[in-house]
Write a protein that holds these residues in place. Structure first.
Motif, short mmCIF file in Angstrom:
data_model
loop_
_atom_site.label_atom_id
_atom_site.label_comp_id
_atom_site.label_asym_id
_atom_site.label_seq_id
_atom_site.Cartn_x
_atom_site.Cartn_y
_atom_site.Cartn_z
N ILE A 365 0.85 -1.13 0.07
CA ILE A 365 -0.16 0.08 0.05
C ILE A 365 0.91 1.23 0.16
N ALA A 366 1.77 1.33 0.94
CA ALA A 366 2.84 2.42 0.86
C ALA A 366 3.36 2.77 -0.38
N THR A 367 3.83 1.51 -0.85
CA THR A 367 4.38 1.79 -2.24
C THR A 367 3.67 2.29 -3.32
N ARG A 368 2.39 1.97 -3.35
CA ARG A 368 1.61 2.42 -4.43
C ARG A 368 1.43 3.85 -4.23
N LEU A 369 1.48 4.20 -2.98
CA LEU A 369 0.94 5.59 -2.71
C LEU A 369 2.16 6.32 -3.20
N ASP A 373 3.47 9.94 -5.55
CA ASP A 373 4.02 11.20 -4.74
C ASP A 373 3.00 11.67 -3.68
N ILE A 374 2.24 10.32 -3.23
CA ILE A 374 1.50 10.81 -2.06
C ILE A 374 2.14 10.63 -0.70
N SER A 375 2.12 11.62 0.13
CA SER A 375 2.77 11.52 1.40
C SER A 375 1.83 11.02 2.55
N ILE A 376 2.31 10.45 3.41
CA ILE A 376 1.11 10.09 4.45
C ILE A 376 1.53 10.70 6.03
N GLU A 377 0.38 11.33 6.31
CA GLU A 377 0.70 12.18 7.58
C GLU A 377 0.60 11.40 8.78
N SER A 378 -0.35 10.19 8.57
CA SER A 378 -0.47 9.27 9.71
C SER A 378 -1.06 8.13 9.29
N ALA A 408 -1.52 16.84 1.47
CA ALA A 408 -2.33 17.51 0.40
C ALA A 408 -1.99 16.81 -0.91
N THR A 409 -2.74 16.34 -1.66
CA THR A 409 -2.52 15.68 -3.08
C THR A 409 -3.79 15.84 -3.87
N SER A 410 -3.60 15.50 -5.08
CA SER A 410 -4.61 15.63 -5.93
C SER A 410 -5.58 14.27 -5.94
N GLU A 411 -6.87 14.59 -6.32
CA GLU A 411 -7.78 13.39 -6.39
C GLU A 411 -7.40 12.36 -7.22
N ASP A 412 -6.92 12.92 -8.63
CA ASP A 412 -6.38 11.79 -9.50
C ASP A 412 -5.63 11.04 -9.17
N ALA A 413 -4.54 11.67 -8.19
CA ALA A 413 -3.40 10.72 -7.76
C ALA A 413 -3.71 9.71 -6.78
N GLN A 419 -6.48 2.40 -7.22
CA GLN A 419 -6.66 1.28 -8.28
C GLN A 419 -5.67 0.45 -8.55
N ALA A 420 -4.29 0.64 -8.20
CA ALA A 420 -3.23 -0.06 -8.13
C ALA A 420 -3.32 -1.01 -7.15
N VAL A 421 -3.76 -0.50 -5.80
CA VAL A 421 -3.65 -1.34 -4.59
C VAL A 421 -4.80 -2.49 -4.99
N GLN A 422 -5.81 -2.16 -5.59
CA GLN A 422 -7.00 -3.28 -5.85
C GLN A 422 -6.42 -4.13 -6.73
N ARG A 423 -5.45 -3.89 -7.79
CA ARG A 423 -4.90 -4.65 -8.56
C ARG A 423 -4.27 -5.70 -7.82
N ASP A 424 -3.47 -5.23 -6.94
CA ASP A 424 -2.50 -6.01 -6.09
C ASP A 424 -3.10 -7.02 -5.17
N LYS A 425 -4.46 -6.96 -5.29
CA LYS A 425 -5.42 -7.71 -4.56
C LYS A 425 -4.75 -8.08 -2.90
N VAL A 426 -4.49 -6.78 -2.34
CA VAL A 426 -4.13 -6.70 -0.95
C VAL A 426 -5.13 -6.11 -0.01
N ILE A 427 -6.30 -5.87 -0.76
CA ILE A 427 -7.36 -5.17 0.08
C ILE A 427 -8.39 -5.88 -0.28
N SER A 428 -9.73 -5.79 0.47
CA SER A 428 -10.93 -6.34 0.18
C SER A 428 -11.81 -5.04 0.20
N GLY A 429 -12.88 -5.35 -0.58
CA GLY A 429 -13.88 -4.42 -0.86
C GLY A 429 -13.72 -3.01 -1.58
#
Length: 439
Positions: A365-369, A373-378, A408-413, A419-429
């Motif tokens: 998940i962290a890699t896909r974000l 260029d999405i940075s995680i605050e928490s 802060a990031t953009s909606e499309d990012a 979408q990439a995380v879902q393709r990796d099948k590491v999340i449900s729903g």
């Protein structure tokens, strides 16, 4: 000075209350307006219905059009509702006959407001609709008159009491959306078919009107991105509280380099903010303008008394001879507006993902974000309780929520990363995505 002669079409809870207020405040209105204000004609679907009103001496018209064209009526008040007949044609007829119009009909203003405003301009009469947005909150007057010399950068608020009530109950009592909705229906805060409210369309209509007043654009509900609150869970509200936020359904209109962005969606706001303190069925609107600190208007956004108060205030303006352009400037000078793609929206995001209990899930998940260029605050990951099989070996548990707050990031990012995380099948729903307004 001669009295202002008022004709009222629609004697439901609001219309009946308007008649009572005008009667009760007769001396006050005459003193403030410099002339008496009198109801001289009314109409409704049923004349026989008991309303607790003394209508002796008041003409009962056969239909709204009869009042709209009555030469003995100076101000036509439309409280029927609906975007077509009889409300629309009656308002048009009244304006064409040189009568000022007062209405609480947000749907009509959102759909036909430009045509009606042009007609009011042509005949030099007022078209007042304070009660259409926020009822007792004087936001129309504030934008159209009080802030006429201020460039507005952003306007946002809680514009639907039903949704705010549901989210308040969900937060305070840990109830599900469905449980709170049923209770709201029982108490009369929600309709039998609540979709118009909970799917965000009521808020979108009101926002399209406010955006026109704030930014000088044509009213266009189709230009509003709309998302409702049906996907919100108690888990989201608990997470918001843990992270210092509160969840609200906001209507937001903001000036951007690409134009005016209009959006309605669940939003996390800091618990310390003014808008976060607005609970229950109350409404609130915050206005950010050039050179002024944010202005927040809070009050009853619905109800007979609150709506009637705004209607009577509009009638009083007509009696005083006050006539402002319905949308703050001539219709010919209102700019066209188109729907701004949400991928241009930039801000922080709350993401709730149901992560599969596999080694490396969090890293994926962290890699896909990071790729976007999405940075995680928490980040919060609830550890599962691992059961054991008959041989004492751990059994993999069901997916567990991983909650992330991004900078802060953009909606499309965000959408590309998920979408990439879902393709990796590491999340449900389906991932839960909620935008964050920092102030």
């Amino acid at each position: 000075m001669d009295a202002l002669r008022v004709g009222i079409a629609g004697l439901g809870t609001v219309g009946a209350e308007v008649v009572r207020v005008i009667e009760r405040q007769e001396r006050t209105l005459a003193a403030r307006c410099g002339r008496p204000v009198r109801v001289v004609a009314v109409t409704a679907r049923s004349k026989a219905k008991k309303r607790g009103l003394d209508l002796r001496g008041i003409k009962w018209a056969k239909n709204p059009l009869a009042i709209a064209t009555d030469p003995e009526v100076d101000c036509f008040v439309e409280l029927i509702g609906g975007v077509d007949e009889p409300a629309g044609p009656a308002i048009e007829a009244a304006l064409a006959a040189g009568k000022s119009v007062v209405t609480a009909n947000k749907a009509l203003i959102a759909k036909h407001g430009l045509k009606l405003a042009a007609l009011a301009e042509k005949h030099g009469v007022a078209l007042n609709y304070e009660a259409a947005v926020g009822a007792a909150i004087p936001v129309i007057k504030t934008l159209r008159e009080g802030l006429a010399g201020t460039d507005i950068d952003r306007i946002y608020g809680i514009l639907n009491g039903t949704c705010n009530y549901i989210l308040t109950r969900m937060e305070q009592e840990g109830l599900s959306f469905d449980e709170c909705l049923k209770d709201a229906q029982r108490l009369g805060y929600a309709e039998a078919n609540p979709a118009f409210d909970v799917d965000g369309h009521d808020t979108a209509q009101k926002l399209s009107i406010l955006a026109s007043l704030a930014f000088g654009t044509k009213v266009a509900q189709s230009a509003v991105y709309v998302e409702g609150i049906t996907s919100i869970t108690p888990e989201d509200l608990r997470a918001a509280a843990d992270l210092g936020y509160r969840l609200k359904l906001l209507g937001v209109a903001v000036r951007t380099p690409q134009g005016i962005e209009q959006r309605v969606h669940p939003t996390m706001v800091p618990r310390s903010s003014s808008i976060a303190q607005v609970m229950g069925v109350t409404n609130a609107v915050t206005i950010d303008g050039d050179g002024i600190p944010p202005i927040t208007l809070v009050g009853a956004g619905a109800g007979a008394a609150a709506t009637a108060s705004a209607v009577v205030a509009d009638i009083a303006d007509v009696a005083r001879g006050i006539r402002a352009e319905p949308f703050g400037r001539p219709v010919a000078k209102l700019a066209a507006i188109s729907k701004a793609p949400m991928q241009r929206h930039e801000g922080g995001y709350y993401l709730r993902l149901m992560a599969r209990d596999h080694a490396g899930t969090a890293a994926t998940i962290a890699t896909r974000l990071a790729e976007q260029d999405i940075s995680i605050e928490s980040i919060v990951q609830r550890q599962p309780d691992r059961a054991a099989d008959g041989n004492g070996k751990p059994v993999k548990s069901a997916p567990v929520p991983v909650i992330l707050i991004t900078y802060a990031t953009s909606e499309d990012a965000v959408r590309r990363a998920l979408q990439a995380v879902q393709r990796d099948k590491v999340i449900s729903g389906r991932p839960q995505v909620i935008r964050i307004e920092k102030n």
